[in-house]
Design a protein around this motif. Structure first.
Motif, PDB file in Angstrom:
ATOM      1  N   MET A   1       0.835  -1.183   0.000  1.00 57.17           N
ATOM      2  CA  MET A   1       0.000   0.000   0.000  1.00 57.17           C
ATOM      3  C   MET A   1       0.883   1.250   0.000  1.00 57.17           C
ATOM      4  O   MET A   1       1.870   1.334   0.714  1.00 57.17           O
ATOM      5  CB  MET A   1      -0.891  -0.019   1.241  1.00 57.17           C
ATOM      6  CG  MET A   1      -1.833   1.139   1.300  1.00 57.17           C
ATOM      7  SD  MET A   1      -3.022   0.858   2.627  1.00 57.17           S
ATOM      8  CE  MET A   1      -3.107   2.471   3.282  1.00 57.17           C
ATOM      9  N   VAL A   2       0.518   2.211  -0.796  1.00 50.50           N
ATOM     10  CA  VAL A   2       1.247   3.462  -0.886  1.00 50.50           C
ATOM     11  C   VAL A   2       0.619   4.478   0.058  1.00 50.50           C
ATOM     12  O   VAL A   2      -0.599   4.649   0.083  1.00 50.50           O
ATOM     13  CB  VAL A   2       1.219   3.999  -2.337  1.00 50.50           C
ATOM     14  CG1 VAL A   2       1.874   5.358  -2.411  1.00 50.50           C
ATOM     15  CG2 VAL A   2       1.888   3.029  -3.280  1.00 50.50           C
ATOM     16  N   LYS A   3       1.453   5.129   0.845  1.00 51.96           N
ATOM     17  CA  LYS A   3       0.977   6.156   1.773  1.00 51.96           C
ATOM     18  C   LYS A   3       1.111   7.519   1.100  1.00 51.96           C
ATOM     19  O   LYS A   3       2.171   7.880   0.609  1.00 51.96           O
ATOM     20  CB  LYS A   3       1.807   6.120   3.057  1.00 51.96           C
ATOM     21  CG  LYS A   3       1.360   7.121   4.089  1.00 51.96           C
ATOM     22  CD  LYS A   3       2.221   7.059   5.337  1.00 51.96           C
ATOM     23  CE  LYS A   3       1.814   8.139   6.302  1.00 51.96           C
ATOM     24  NZ  LYS A   3       2.718   8.182   7.461  1.00 51.96           N
ATOM     25  N   ALA A   4       0.040   8.265   1.064  1.00 53.48           N
ATOM     26  CA  ALA A   4       0.057   9.592   0.433  1.00 53.48           C
ATOM     27  C   ALA A   4       0.718  10.615   1.347  1.00 53.48           C
ATOM     28  O   ALA A   4       0.569  10.565   2.569  1.00 53.48           O
ATOM     29  CB  ALA A   4      -1.368  10.027   0.118  1.00 53.48           C
ATOM     30  N   HIS A   5       1.458  11.518   0.752  1.00 53.06           N
ATOM     31  CA  HIS A   5       2.070  12.642   1.462  1.00 53.06           C
ATOM     32  C   HIS A   5       1.662  13.913   0.740  1.00 53.06           C
ATOM     33  O   HIS A   5       1.812  14.017  -0.464  1.00 53.06           O
ATOM     34  CB  HIS A   5       3.605  12.549   1.435  1.00 53.06           C
ATOM     35  CG  HIS A   5       4.162  11.459   2.262  1.00 53.06           C
ATOM     36  ND1 HIS A   5       4.438  11.615   3.594  1.00 53.06           N
ATOM     37  CD2 HIS A   5       4.507  10.199   1.945  1.00 53.06           C
ATOM     38  CE1 HIS A   5       4.933  10.499   4.068  1.00 53.06           C
ATOM     39  NE2 HIS A   5       4.974   9.613   3.083  1.00 53.06           N
ATOM     40  N   ASP A   6       1.156  14.866   1.463  1.00 50.25           N
ATOM     41  CA  ASP A   6       0.815  16.162   0.884  1.00 50.25           C
ATOM     42  C   ASP A   6       1.762  17.210   1.440  1.00 50.25           C
ATOM     43  O   ASP A   6       2.125  17.175   2.614  1.00 50.25           O
ATOM     44  CB  ASP A   6      -0.624  16.546   1.251  1.00 50.25           C
ATOM     45  CG  ASP A   6      -1.654  15.609   0.638  1.00 50.25           C
ATOM     46  OD1 ASP A   6      -1.366  15.023  -0.424  1.00 50.25           O
ATOM     47  OD2 ASP A   6      -2.735  15.468   1.220  1.00 50.25           O
ATOM     48  N   PHE A   7       2.163  18.122   0.581  1.00 52.87           N
ATOM     49  CA  PHE A   7       3.043  19.216   0.969  1.00 52.87           C
ATOM     50  C   PHE A   7       2.354  20.509   0.566  1.00 52.87           C
ATOM     51  O   PHE A   7       1.719  20.577  -0.482  1.00 52.87           O
ATOM     52  CB  PHE A   7       4.401  19.100   0.270  1.00 52.87           C
ATOM     53  CG  PHE A   7       5.106  17.817   0.586  1.00 52.87           C
ATOM     54  CD1 PHE A   7       5.921  17.722   1.698  1.00 52.87           C
ATOM     55  CD2 PHE A   7       4.934  16.698  -0.211  1.00 52.87           C
ATOM     56  CE1 PHE A   7       6.560  16.536   2.014  1.00 52.87           C
ATOM     57  CE2 PHE A   7       5.568  15.506   0.087  1.00 52.87           C
ATOM     58  CZ  PHE A   7       6.380  15.427   1.206  1.00 52.87           C
ATOM     59  N   THR A   8       2.466  21.536   1.381  1.00 45.51           N
ATOM     60  CA  THR A   8       1.839  22.815   1.062  1.00 45.51           C
ATOM     61  C   THR A   8       2.876  23.925   1.083  1.00 45.51           C
ATOM     62  O   THR A   8       3.917  23.816   1.724  1.00 45.51           O
ATOM     63  CB  THR A   8       0.711  23.156   2.054  1.00 45.51           C
ATOM     64  OG1 THR A   8       1.280  23.301   3.356  1.00 45.51           O
ATOM     65  CG2 THR A   8      -0.368  22.081   2.064  1.00 45.51           C
ATOM     66  N   SER A   9       2.559  24.969   0.375  1.00 43.86           N
ATOM     67  CA  SER A   9       3.400  26.145   0.336  1.00 43.86           C
ATOM     68  C   SER A   9       2.508  27.317  -0.038  1.00 43.86           C
ATOM     69  O   SER A   9       1.372  27.134  -0.491  1.00 43.86           O
ATOM     70  CB  SER A   9       4.510  25.964  -0.699  1.00 43.86           C
ATOM     71  OG  SER A   9       5.419  27.037  -0.665  1.00 43.86           O
ATOM     72  N   ARG A  10       3.028  28.500   0.150  1.00 46.98           N
ATOM     73  CA  ARG A  10       2.312  29.713  -0.266  1.00 46.98           C
ATOM     74  C   ARG A  10       3.316  30.584  -0.998  1.00 46.98           C
ATOM     75  O   ARG A  10       4.323  30.998  -0.420  1.00 46.98           O
ATOM     76  CB  ARG A  10       1.756  30.441   0.955  1.00 46.98           C
ATOM     77  CG  ARG A  10       0.915  31.639   0.602  1.00 46.98           C
ATOM     78  CD  ARG A  10       0.134  32.117   1.838  1.00 46.98           C
ATOM     79  NE  ARG A  10      -0.755  33.191   1.448  1.00 46.98           N
ATOM     80  CZ  ARG A  10      -0.604  34.448   1.841  1.00 46.98           C
ATOM     81  NH1 ARG A  10       0.384  34.789   2.639  1.00 46.98           N
ATOM     82  NH2 ARG A  10      -1.450  35.375   1.447  1.00 46.98           N
ATOM     83  N   ILE A  11       3.052  30.840  -2.259  1.00 43.46           N
ATOM     84  CA  ILE A  11       3.929  31.658  -3.095  1.00 43.46           C
ATOM     85  C   ILE A  11       3.250  33.011  -3.282  1.00 43.46           C
ATOM     86  O   ILE A  11       2.115  33.076  -3.760  1.00 43.46           O
ATOM     87  CB  ILE A  11       4.177  30.995  -4.476  1.00 43.46           C
ATOM     88  CG1 ILE A  11       4.600  29.531  -4.319  1.00 43.46           C
ATOM     89  CG2 ILE A  11       5.172  31.811  -5.293  1.00 43.46           C
ATOM     90  CD1 ILE A  11       5.837  29.302  -3.497  1.00 43.46           C
ATOM     91  N   VAL A  12       3.945  34.077  -2.883  1.00 44.47           N
ATOM     92  CA  VAL A  12       3.371  35.421  -2.942  1.00 44.47           C
ATOM     93  C   VAL A  12       4.259  36.310  -3.805  1.00 44.47           C
ATOM     94  O   VAL A  12       5.426  36.559  -3.468  1.00 44.47           O
ATOM     95  CB  VAL A  12       3.252  36.035  -1.522  1.00 44.47           C
ATOM     96  CG1 VAL A  12       2.660  37.435  -1.589  1.00 44.47           C
ATOM     97  CG2 VAL A  12       2.434  35.137  -0.621  1.00 44.47           C
ATOM     98  N   TRP A  13       3.721  36.783  -4.923  1.00 41.77           N
ATOM     99  CA  TRP A  13       4.459  37.706  -5.778  1.00 41.77           C
ATOM    100  C   TRP A  13       4.575  39.039  -5.057  1.00 41.77           C
ATOM    101  O   TRP A  13       3.590  39.591  -4.577  1.00 41.77           O
ATOM    102  CB  TRP A  13       3.730  37.861  -7.111  1.00 41.77           C
ATOM    103  CG  TRP A  13       4.315  38.903  -8.020  1.00 41.77           C
ATOM    104  CD1 TRP A  13       5.622  39.048  -8.380  1.00 41.77           C
ATOM    105  CD2 TRP A  13       3.605  39.931  -8.695  1.00 41.77           C
ATOM    106  NE1 TRP A  13       5.776  40.107  -9.244  1.00 41.77           N
ATOM    107  CE2 TRP A  13       4.536  40.670  -9.446  1.00 41.77           C
ATOM    108  CE3 TRP A  13       2.273  40.315  -8.732  1.00 41.77           C
ATOM    109  CZ2 TRP A  13       4.195  41.757 -10.237  1.00 41.77           C
ATOM    110  CZ3 TRP A  13       1.919  41.397  -9.533  1.00 41.77           C
ATOM    111  CH2 TRP A  13       2.872  42.110 -10.271  1.00 41.77           C
ATOM    112  N   THR A  14       5.804  39.558  -4.951  1.00 45.04           N
ATOM    113  CA  THR A  14       6.057  40.811  -4.237  1.00 45.04           C
ATOM    114  C   THR A  14       6.570  41.903  -5.171  1.00 45.04           C
ATOM    115  O   THR A  14       6.991  42.960  -4.704  1.00 45.04           O
ATOM    116  CB  THR A  14       7.089  40.583  -3.112  1.00 45.04           C
ATOM    117  OG1 THR A  14       8.314  40.093  -3.698  1.00 45.04           O
ATOM    118  CG2 THR A  14       6.568  39.593  -2.078  1.00 45.04           C
TER     119      THR A  14
END
Length: 158
Positions: A1-14
């Protein structure tokens, strides 16, 4: 069984100088990477494309992610093998190409770690670990270009 991994980020144009993207030279190519609970990384585009040379760019980040993932797996596998690593410094190089249109891509990378080993360590045994890393490193398994490792070893005097 494959375990899912989620990654998050926030990219803000400055880089909005007041008129947005009204024309090509009206805006800066700067942005922030903001992951909740972590230090903000101030970034820019590649200097060849109008970016700030004093800031990390996406290409720097990809190469650094590849190198650091390799290093962390190397340390883990060395520890499992009873091999004592005392230092690890990598100076990786990413090889890219750009088309006339400006579209570019990585065509390869070379990791160049200098690895310090405890007295009595076998450099050949230490070198063999690299061949196993591409099978487990999240980043290396995700890139579509070849990754070569040209490691050097410094064994402490015993």
């Amino acid at each position: 069984m494959v375990k899912a991994h989620d990654f998050t980020s926030r990219i803000v144009w400055t880089g909005n100088r007041g008129e947005g993207t009204a024309h090509y030279r009206a805006y800066d190519r700067t942005f922030d990477i903001a992951v909740p609970g972590k230090v903000v990384i101030h970034c820019s585009n590649d200097p060849a494309l109008g970016g700030d040379p004093g800031r990390m760019n996406p290409e720097d980040l990809l190469l650094s992610a590849l190198s650091s993932c390799h290093m962390l797996w190397y340390l883990h596998l060395a520890s499992d093998a009873g091999l004592v690593v005392t230092s690890y410094i990598d100076t990786p190089v990413g090889y890219g190409e750009a088309e006339r249109s400006g579209a570019g891509r990585f065509v390869g990378a070379e990791l160049r770690p200098e690895i310090g080993l405890a007295a009595g360590a076998d450099p050949a045994r230490a070198d063999a670990i690299h061949g196993r890393i591409h099978d487990v490193c999240f980043i290396a398994r995700s890139v579509n270009f070849p990754v070569r490792v040209a490691a050097r070893y410094v064994v402490a005097d015993g």
